[in-house]
Write a protein that holds these residues in place. Structure first.
Motif, short mmCIF file in Angstrom:
data_model
loop_
_atom_site.label_atom_id
_atom_site.label_comp_id
_atom_site.label_asym_id
_atom_site.label_seq_id
_atom_site.Cartn_x
_atom_site.Cartn_y
_atom_site.Cartn_z
N MET A 224 -89.79 -5.82 -26.02
CA MET A 224 -88.93 -5.01 -25.15
C MET A 224 -88.95 -3.55 -25.55
N GLU A 225 -89.10 -3.29 -26.87
CA GLU A 225 -89.08 -1.90 -27.34
C GLU A 225 -90.33 -1.15 -26.85
N GLU A 226 -91.40 -1.87 -26.52
CA GLU A 226 -92.61 -1.22 -26.00
C GLU A 226 -92.65 -1.27 -24.47
N GLY A 227 -91.63 -1.89 -23.90
CA GLY A 227 -91.54 -1.93 -22.43
C GLY A 227 -92.34 -3.06 -21.80
N SER A 228 -92.85 -4.00 -22.60
CA SER A 228 -93.64 -5.06 -21.96
C SER A 228 -92.73 -6.12 -21.34
N LEU A 229 -91.44 -6.07 -21.65
CA LEU A 229 -90.46 -6.89 -20.91
C LEU A 229 -89.27 -5.99 -20.60
N ARG A 230 -88.98 -5.82 -19.31
CA ARG A 230 -87.90 -4.91 -18.91
C ARG A 230 -86.96 -5.65 -17.97
N VAL A 231 -85.70 -5.43 -18.16
CA VAL A 231 -84.71 -6.21 -17.40
C VAL A 231 -83.89 -5.30 -16.50
N ASP A 232 -83.79 -5.66 -15.22
CA ASP A 232 -82.83 -5.00 -14.32
C ASP A 232 -81.71 -6.00 -14.08
N ALA A 233 -80.47 -5.57 -14.28
CA ALA A 233 -79.34 -6.50 -14.11
C ALA A 233 -78.53 -6.11 -12.87
N ASN A 234 -78.34 -7.07 -11.98
CA ASN A 234 -77.47 -6.88 -10.80
C ASN A 234 -76.12 -7.46 -11.14
N ILE A 235 -75.08 -6.65 -10.96
CA ILE A 235 -73.76 -7.06 -11.45
C ILE A 235 -72.70 -6.85 -10.37
N SER A 236 -71.85 -7.85 -10.19
CA SER A 236 -70.72 -7.68 -9.28
C SER A 236 -69.52 -8.44 -9.83
N VAL A 237 -68.34 -8.12 -9.28
CA VAL A 237 -67.15 -8.89 -9.66
C VAL A 237 -66.41 -9.30 -8.38
N HIS A 238 -65.74 -10.43 -8.45
CA HIS A 238 -64.92 -10.88 -7.32
C HIS A 238 -63.80 -11.76 -7.85
N LYS A 239 -62.81 -12.02 -6.97
CA LYS A 239 -61.73 -12.93 -7.37
C LYS A 239 -62.19 -14.36 -7.14
N LEU A 240 -61.75 -15.23 -8.00
CA LEU A 240 -62.11 -16.64 -7.90
C LEU A 240 -61.85 -17.15 -6.48
N GLY A 241 -62.81 -17.84 -5.90
CA GLY A 241 -62.63 -18.39 -4.55
C GLY A 241 -62.98 -17.42 -3.44
N GLU A 242 -63.18 -16.15 -3.76
CA GLU A 242 -63.54 -15.15 -2.76
C GLU A 242 -65.07 -15.00 -2.72
N PRO A 243 -65.61 -14.37 -1.63
CA PRO A 243 -67.07 -14.15 -1.61
C PRO A 243 -67.50 -13.19 -2.72
N LEU A 244 -68.80 -13.19 -3.04
CA LEU A 244 -69.31 -12.31 -4.10
C LEU A 244 -69.05 -10.85 -3.75
#
Ligand code: ADP
Ligand code: MG
Length: 530
Positions: A224-244
Motif C-alpha cells: 500500500m505504501e508504494e500504491g500497488s493497492l489503493r482503497v477508495d471508501a464510500n461512506i454514509s450514515v442513516h438511522k436504523l430502519g431508514e434507507p441508506l
C-alpha cells in the motif's frame, strides 16, 4: 338537527384525528432522535496486477524505475498505436476472481472512460464498464479484539480490468508539475464491494484479508505504501430502519490504518453535520494523514460525464471452460477458467482451518501464524522435522518469543538464523522439562548469537539444565521448610499464597534450576504430611 349533530361529531372526529397525528408525529420524531445512527461503508479497491509488462503494452511494469523509462509509444498515446491485451493480466484477474469466489463472465468487454488529466495522455482510460471480468463474489474475514473473534462475510459486486494512470509530481517550491508515465497503462483490478461494512474497523479487517489473499495467489504485491493497492471508501450514515444515506467517497487510502481512521472520522463528521441540521454532500474527499481528517478534494468534482463508449480497438474478451475449449481450433491464446481454478493455492482461511484441525491449535494462534508472512512455513517445518514435539508449544513459542526476538533484531522470519531443526530441538528440551520456560528464552537468544551450536550444547555449556531429580528437590524443600516455620503455620491457616512463597524460596535456593512443577508437588506433599 340530525345534520348539525353529524357536523359536530365530524368536527370532534377531525380534532381527534389531528391530535392523534400530532401525537404520532411527536412519537415518531422522538423515535427518530433516539434511534441510533448506523454507518455504512462500501469499498472500491485498485490492485496493480503483478505482471512483467503492462495491460496493453510490452513496457516494463516495475515500481520505482527512473522516471519515464518504462513507457511504450502506446502508453504515451502516440497516434496509430494499438492496445494488445496481456494474457498474463487476464489470467491474474481470473485467478483473483476465483479466489474471491466470483462468477467469471465468459464474455467481458472493454470501454473508454474519458476524462482530461495531465497524467492520462490518451484522454481516456480503458476499463470495463458494461461487462466486467467477474461478478458476485464473497470473502470471509475476521474481526478480532482481545477477547473475541468474529467471522463476517463481505460481498464482492464485481472485478474489472483497467489501466492505471501516470503520476503527476508537484514541485511546490518551483511551482511546476512534472509527469512520470512509468505507471501509465499498468494493469489494475478494480474490486468493488457491496456496502457491507459497518465501520472503519470492519472495512480495514476486510482489506487486510484481501491483502493476504492477493499475496497468497501472487496477483498483486499489495504494497500500500508504494500504491500497488489503493482503497477508495464510500461512506454514509442513516438511522436504523431508514434507507441508506447520501455517501461521500474518500479516495486513495494508502495504508490499513488510514482506511480505519478515515472512515471513523468521516462517520463522526457526517453524524455531527446531520445532527446540527446540515446535509451530507455527495462529494469526493481525501484523507489528510497529518491531521487524521478527511478534507474535500480541491478539484471538487461536478458530476463528470465520462462519455463511456466501447473501446473500438479491442474485441470482446472470450474465456473458456474445459467443455467449451474443445470447440476452439487454436489453443494458443485461449484462457481456460477450469485450468486456472486448478492452480488456486490454499487461501489464508483454508490454511487457518487446516492448522486448527491438524494441530489442534487455537483460532487466535492460527490467526497470528497466518498473518505473519513465512511463519506458517517455519512452524510446519519445525513440526515436520520434530514430529513428536508439542504443536501447541511450538506455536506458542514462535508467537510469544521468536517473533519478539526477530522484531528486536529487525529481522524477518526469512532471515531467522535459527534453523527450524534446532528450534524443534529447543522446544523438545522445554517439552521434556530438561529446561524451564525462562531458560528456553535465554537459550533462544544464545541460538541467535551462535546459530551453529546445538541448543543441547548451549544448555550443557551454561549448566542450565533443570533439576527434576526428586531426591535433590526434596532436600531443597525440606531445608526451606526448616528455615520458615512461620510460613508453614500461615499455610496451615489456609492461605494458599504461602505455598507459592515457599516454592519461590526453594527455586531461588536451587539457583533457579529447580523444575517448578515437580518442586511445587513435593512442597505440597511435605506440607500436608508434616
Ligand atoms: P458509482 O457508480 O457512483 O461508482 P456504485 O453503485 O458503483 O457507484 O457504488 C460504488 C461504491 O459505493 C460501492 O462500493 C458501493 O458498495 C458503495 N455504496 C453505494 N451506496 C452507498 C451508500 N449509501 N453508503 C455507502 N457506500 C455505498
Ligand atoms: Mg462504480
Amino acid at each position: 338537527m340530525a345534520a348539525s349533530m353529524q357536523k359536530i361529531s365530524s368536527h370532534i372526529c377531525q380534532l381527534c384525528k389531528r391530535r392523534y397525528l400530532t401525537f404520532k408525529h411527536k412519537r415518531s420524531s422522538s423515535n427518530l432522535k433516539s434511534k441510533p445512527w448506523k454507518s455504512v461503508v462500501g469499498l472500491e479497491i485498485h490492485a496493480q496486477i503483478n505482471t512483467e509488462s503492462k495491460l496493453f503494452s510490452g513496457a516494463e511494469n516495475k515500481f520505482g524505475g527512473p522516471t519515464n523509462t518504462q513507457v511504450s509509444l502506446f502508453d504515451a498515446a502516440f497516434p496509430g498505436t494499438l492496445p494488445v491485451l496481456n494474457k498474463g493480466c487476464v489470467e491474474a484477474g481470473v485467478l483473483t476472481a476465483l479466489a474471491l469466489r466470483c462468477t467469471v463472465n465468459k464474455v467481458s468487454k472493454f470501454d473508454r472512460k474519458h476524462y482530461f488529466y495531465a497524467d492520462l495522455p490518451a484522454g481516456y482510460q480503458i476499463t470495463q464498464q458494461r461487462q466486467p471480468l467477474a461478478v458476485k463474489g464473497h470473502v470471509d474475514y475476521c474481526i478480532s479484539d482481545k477477547n473475541s473473534f468474529e467471522t463476517k462475510t463481505a460481498n464482492i459486486t464485481q472485478i474489472q480490468l483497467e489501466q492505471d494512470s501516470g503520476k503527476s509530481l508537484h514541485d511546490e517550491k518551483d511551482r511546476i508539475s512534472l509527469i512520470d508515465l512509468n505507471r501509465c497503462g499498468t494493469g489494475l483490478m478494480e474490486i468493488v464491494t457491496e456496502p457491507d461494512f459497518s465501520d472503519g474497523t470492519d472495512a480495514s479487517a476486510f482489506v487486510k484479508e484481501l491483502q493476504k489473499i492477493l499475496q497468497t495467489i501472487k496477483t498483486c504485491d499489495c504494497k500500500m505504501e508504494e500504491g500497488s493497492l489503493r482503497v477508495d471508501a464510500n461512506i454514509s450514515v442513516h438511522k436504523l430502519g431508514e434507507p441508506l444515506g447520501i455517501r461521500t467517497e474518500v479516495k486513495n487510502l494508502n495504508s490499513i490504518k488510514s482506511v480505519s481512521k478515515a472512515i471513523s472520522f468521516e462517520v463522526k463528521r457526517q453524524i455531527e453535520l446531520l445532527e446540527n441540521g446540515g446535509i451530507v454532500e455527495n462529494e469526493t474527499r481525501s484523507f489528510d494523514t497529518e491531521i487524521d481528517e478527511t478534507v474535500p478534494m480541491r478539484d471538487k468534482e461536478v458530476k463528470t460525464d465520462y462519455r463511456f463508449m466501447p473501446e473500438p480497438n479491442l474485441p470482446p474478451l472470450h474465456l473458456f471452460d474445459s467443455e467449451s475449449v474443445k470447440t476452439v481450433s487454436s489453443k494458443m491464446s485461449v484462457i481456460n477458467i477450469d485450468d486456472i481454478q486448478q492452480k488456486l493455492p490454499p487461501l489464508p482461511e483454508d490454511t487457518r482451518k487446516r492448522l486448527e484441525q491438524q494441530y489442534s491449535l487455537k483460532r487466535r494462534d492460527v490467526a497470528v501464524l497466518v498473518d505473519n508472512s513465512g511463519l506458517v512455513d517455519y512452524f510446519e517445518d519445525v513440526m515436520r522435522l520434530s514430529p513428536t514435539t508439542s504443536a501447541k508449544l511450538v506455536s506458542n513459542f514462535i508467537i510469544n518469543q521468536l517473533l519478539g526476538v526477530l522484531n528486536d533484531r529487525k529481522l524477518t522470519i526469512y532471515k531467522c538464523p535459527v534453523k527450524t531443526e534446532d528450534f524443534g530441538k529447543l522446544i523438545d528440551l522445554l517439552h521434556t522439562e530438561e529446561i524451564s520456560y525462562s531458560t528456553s528464552c535465554k537459550v533462544l537468544d544464545e541460538m541467535f548469537e551462535h546459530p551453529n551450536i546445538a541448543p543441547k550444547d548451549i544448555v550443557d555449556q551454561k549448566d542450565w539444565r533443570q533439576i527434576s531429580d526428586t531426591q535433590i528437590l526434596t532436600n531443597i524443600c525440606e531445608k526451606v521448610l526448616e528455615e520458615h516455620p512461620k510460613l508453614i503455620s500461615k499455610y496451615r491457616k489456609g492461605k494458599l499464597k504461602y505455598l507459592h512463597t515457599l516454592v519461590n524460596k526453594a527455586v531461588i535456593d536451587s539457583n533457579n534450576k529447580a523444575n517448578p512443577r515437580i518442586l511445587k508437588q513435593i512442597m505440597e506433599d511435605l506440607l500436608d504430611n508434616k
